[in-house]
Design an enzyme around this catalytic site. Structure first.
Site, PDB file in Angstrom:
ATOM      1  N   GLU A   1     105.767  19.415  49.122  1.00 32.50           N
ATOM      2  CA  GLU A   1     107.249  19.830  48.774  1.00 32.50           C
ATOM      3  C   GLU A   1     108.342  19.124  49.614  1.00 32.50           C
ATOM      4  O   GLU A   1     108.672  19.810  50.618  1.00 32.50           O
ATOM      5  CB  GLU A   1     107.425  21.202  48.532  1.00 32.50           C
ATOM      6  CG  GLU A   1     108.605  21.765  47.685  1.00 32.50           C
ATOM      7  CD  GLU A   1     109.000  22.824  48.149  1.00 32.50           C
ATOM      8  OE1 GLU A   1     110.091  23.582  47.593  1.00 32.50           O
ATOM      9  OE2 GLU A   1     108.739  23.404  49.360  1.00 32.50           O
TER      10      GLU A   1
ATOM     11  N   ASP B   1     104.330  23.516  51.814  1.00 26.20           N
ATOM     12  CA  ASP B   1     105.592  24.034  51.284  1.00 26.20           C
ATOM     13  C   ASP B   1     106.645  23.486  52.398  1.00 26.20           C
ATOM     14  O   ASP B   1     106.255  23.388  53.640  1.00 26.20           O
ATOM     15  CB  ASP B   1     105.418  25.453  51.681  1.00 26.20           C
ATOM     16  CG  ASP B   1     106.723  26.288  51.213  1.00 26.20           C
ATOM     17  OD1 ASP B   1     107.336  26.053  49.991  1.00 26.20           O
ATOM     18  OD2 ASP B   1     107.235  27.227  51.644  1.00 26.20           O
TER      19      ASP B   1
END
Length: 724
Positions: A446, A393
């Protein structure tokens, strides 16, 4: 004992309690000293002889055993209404070896969870639990828990030198015990902290750590043996993103294991991606503000229960990715923030430590022990829980020193640039270590910027002087933003935004991409996917279906968040999850939502069958535009090619009109084509316009090819055709 030792033990500032407590040779025999507050008396049992110790006050007891130091002895500790029979923890040698300490000191302990934390084991013939914690700034550390009524006075830990590690082996403490560490800060104040390495925790909002030893027996050997063959870049890879706590609210890990694998397998997805499962205090963070990096959340069960879920998915032939969040952590005073009284896991510079967007703290990637904590954590999830991949993330927030910071709020790196060199080195080390230790896994970034080489190998240096970050795949945020922006326009205006659907092919092979329609796109007022579409309900569903058909045919892997597979119209809420009632036949006789789910099932079925859609995902030769400039028509047509050259033609018509005899150039060596998928099919809720019979290629030149097809293009639809 000397007054200094006595005072430091009572104050919780003694670095070597084993040098004072326990059994020590003295002239005339062996002195035994015990610190047990609230005890009424202590008796030593050695070689069958009982020796009562004198009460020295403040919980101290001492006495002299005549003769040589006994090889082993036990303590009988009398309390009001109870007597405890235990080995003396302060008679035992350190339970953590020199090699472990060396690796910790080097920041290279790839199995850190086996050295730090709470580990039940037998030490010097005594069963109990070894407690170890890294707290280099602490003046003293004590273990507290339900087993000592949360009073750590009698349980001080010893410092293991320059490693910064504190250790104590506690006999008789085992599986399921609650505990924390009571740390004396440099200023003398006390703080009670959950174990950063805890493998199990209390159910939030309770915050204690739990002693855990896994007894789970895996049944996924067949899955692991074939995992990673073929490599993900040359394999079908379609992902169903799930928030476990709300997919079916109220279900435990084991109950989810009875429902989730069957549902995902029926829809044909190859993998699930689980939003963060590591322990977090606030459910509304969806798991993205983690306090227990080594513990699956206890909200849904035990760590072994989570293993049961992963095992069930594997036995159903479904891979498991988890969201991994090394970018930041929350400021909760019982967790990692200023863990031992000073910045430890976070950067020492407050400007570098504070995350500007989320009110959290950023890790100090330049500190070897912190980097080790995170790298080992990535390995831990893959090895201990058989996870098949990590979706990392917020990578962009890690890579840039000026991320969400204004001029004057950050300082350039040693090269004069804005790159966070420590974070770059950490990500490279993490990826290299995971891929080396756990063959067949995949890491996915990401990363929302144009950082060069996110999926390039770490040893390959790019034009910017940096080696690749080493990820296997990267979320294609550009495609996601552009395509969602295009599809939100009324069809009459889409011709002015045609490039938003074609621009992705300019950079499609610069990285290895995943096309993500994730939870982030259906919350916070962004609306659910079908609700982004213009027009009435029929047009919205048609656009939704056409968009999914375009997405599944586009180069790159696919990811779809739960609820979007059946065109849920409301935004997702973690409080109630997907609107499953929309699929109830009693809700509507029309296949409004069931039809979309049927389409997703068929998309995955055809996708997995047709090598053209995945075998050459990272090869520019696997794609060719047929027509990419038909802006007035809102039409996009392209060819995908399998490894053996077999083509698949994808045509999307994002206008609400039927286009008859729409001519498209096709390869001359394919005489007949037939539809293998049409998002306007009646069973999906469409109008049934299409090409039911095989289409013959005709010797009419079009789009630079000698032969062409004349197709009927349904409105707001995508059709796929392949050779007969």
């Amino acid at each position: 004992m000397p007054d200094g030792d006595r005072g430091r033990l009572l104050d919780g500032t003694h670095h070597d309690p084993h040098a004072v407590l326990g059994a020590h040779p003295v002239p005339g025999g062996t002195a035994v000293r015990v610190l047990r507050p609230y005890a009424l008396g202590v008796t030593v049992v050695a070689d069958g002889v009982r020796t009562a110790l004198a009460d020295d006050g403040d919980g101290f007891f001492s006495g002299l055993l005549t003769g040589a130091r006994p090889a082993a002895y036990r303590l009988l500790i009398a309390y009001q209404g109870a007597e405890v029979d235990t080995a003396d923890p302060y008679a035992l040698l350190p339970s953590l070896g020199a090699f472990d300490l060396h690796l910790i000191g080097e920041g290279r302990h790839e199995e850190l969870w086996t050295a730090l934390g709470a580990r039940p084991l037998t030490h010097q013939g005594v069963a109990g639990t070894r407690f170890t914690v890294w707290a280099p700034n602490a003046r003293g550390v004590r273990v507290i828990g339900a087993f000592n009524h949360w009073d750590g006075t009698g349980f001080p830990m010893r410092s293991l030198g320059s490693s910064g590690v504190w250790e104590l082996f506690l006999p008789g403490v085992g599986e399921g015990e609650l505990y924390k560490f009571e740390i004396t800060r440099p200023d003398g104040s006390l703080t009670r902290r959950a174990d950063p390495m805890a493998r199990h925790t209390e159910v939030p909002p309770a915050t204690a750590s739990v002693v855990h030893a896994s007894t789970y027996e895996w049944g996924d050997a067949e899955w692991l043996a074939r995992r990673g063959t073929p490599a993900v870049h040359e394999a079908p890879f379609s992902v169903y993103e799930v928030h476990l706590a709300s997919w079916r609210p109220g279900l435990t890990y084991r109950q989810l294991a009875e429902q989730l694998p069957g549902y995902v397998k029926d829809l044909g997805f190859t993998h699930v991606e689980l939003m963060p499962v590591a322990e977090h205090p606030f459910g509304g963070s969806w798991g993205y503000q983690i306090t227990g990096f080594y513990a699956p959340t206890s909200r849904l069960g035990s760590p072994d229960d989570f293993k049961y879920l992963v095992d069930a998915l594997h036995r159903a032939g479904i891979g498991v990715l988890v969201d991994w969040v090394p970018a930041h952590f929350p400021r909760d005073e019982w967790a990692l923030a200023e863990f031992d009284g000073r910045p430890l896991y976070e950067h020492g510079d407050p400007g570098r430590a504070a995350h500007p967007d989320w009110g959290t703290l950023e890790f100090d990637y330049g500190r070897k022990e912190v980097r080790n904590f995170l790298v080992a954590n990535a390995v831990y999830w893959c090895e201990e829980f058989h996870i098949d991949g990590l979706r990392v993330d917020a990578v962009a927030s890690m890579l840039y020193l000026d991320y969400s910071r204004e001029s004057g709020e950050w300082s350039p790196n040693e090269r004069g640039g804005r790159e966070n060199l420590d974070a770059v080195a950490f990500l490279q080390e993490m990826n290299a270590t995971v891929y080396r230790r756990v063959p067949g896994v995949i890491t996915v970034a990401e990363e929302s910027t144009a950082w060069n080489g996110v999926t390039r190998p770490t040893h390959e240096v790019g034009p910017d002087g940096f080696g690749g970050l080493g990820f296997g795949l990267k979320w294609n945020m550009g495609w996601m933003h552009d395509s969602l922006q295009y599809i939100a326009h009324e069809p009459v205006h889409r011709k002015y935004h045609h490039h938003e659907m074609t621009f992705s092919m300019v950079y499609a092979y610069s990285e290895n991409y995943v096309l993500p329609i994730s939870h982030d796109e259906v919350v916070h007022g962004k609306r659910a996917l079908v609700s982004k579409m213009p027009g009435d309900w029929w047009q919205q569903r048609a656009d939704h279906r056409a968009y999914l058909g375009f997405m599944w045919a586009h180069p790159g892997k696919q990811l779809l968040f739960m609820g979007q597979e059946f065109a849920q119209g409301a935004e997702w809420s973690e409080a109630h999850g997907p609107d499953w009632w929309l699929l109830d036949p009693s809700y509507s006789a029309e296949p409004d939502h069931r039809g979309v789910r049927d389409l997703v099932r068929d998309l995955n079925t055809v996708y997995r069958r047709e090598g053209a859609l995945w075998q050459r995902d990272t090869d520019p030769g696997g794609f060719s535009w047929v027509v990419g400039d038909a802006a007035e028509d809102n039409v996009f047509a392209f060819l995908r090619f399998a490894a053996d050259g077999t083509p698949l033609l994808s045509v999307s018509n994002f206008s609400p009109v039927v286009r008859h005899d729409y001519r498209l150039g096709v390869p001359g060596d394919v005489p007949l084509w037939h539809e293998v998928l049409n998002t306007d099919a009646v069973r999906y809720g469409g109008g049934g316009v299409g090409n039911p019979d095989p289409l013959k290629a005709e010797p009419w030149g079009a789009h630079g090819r000698a032969t062409s097809l004349g197709l009927t293009l349904p409105p707001l639809a995508t059709v796929w055709l392949r050779p007969v």
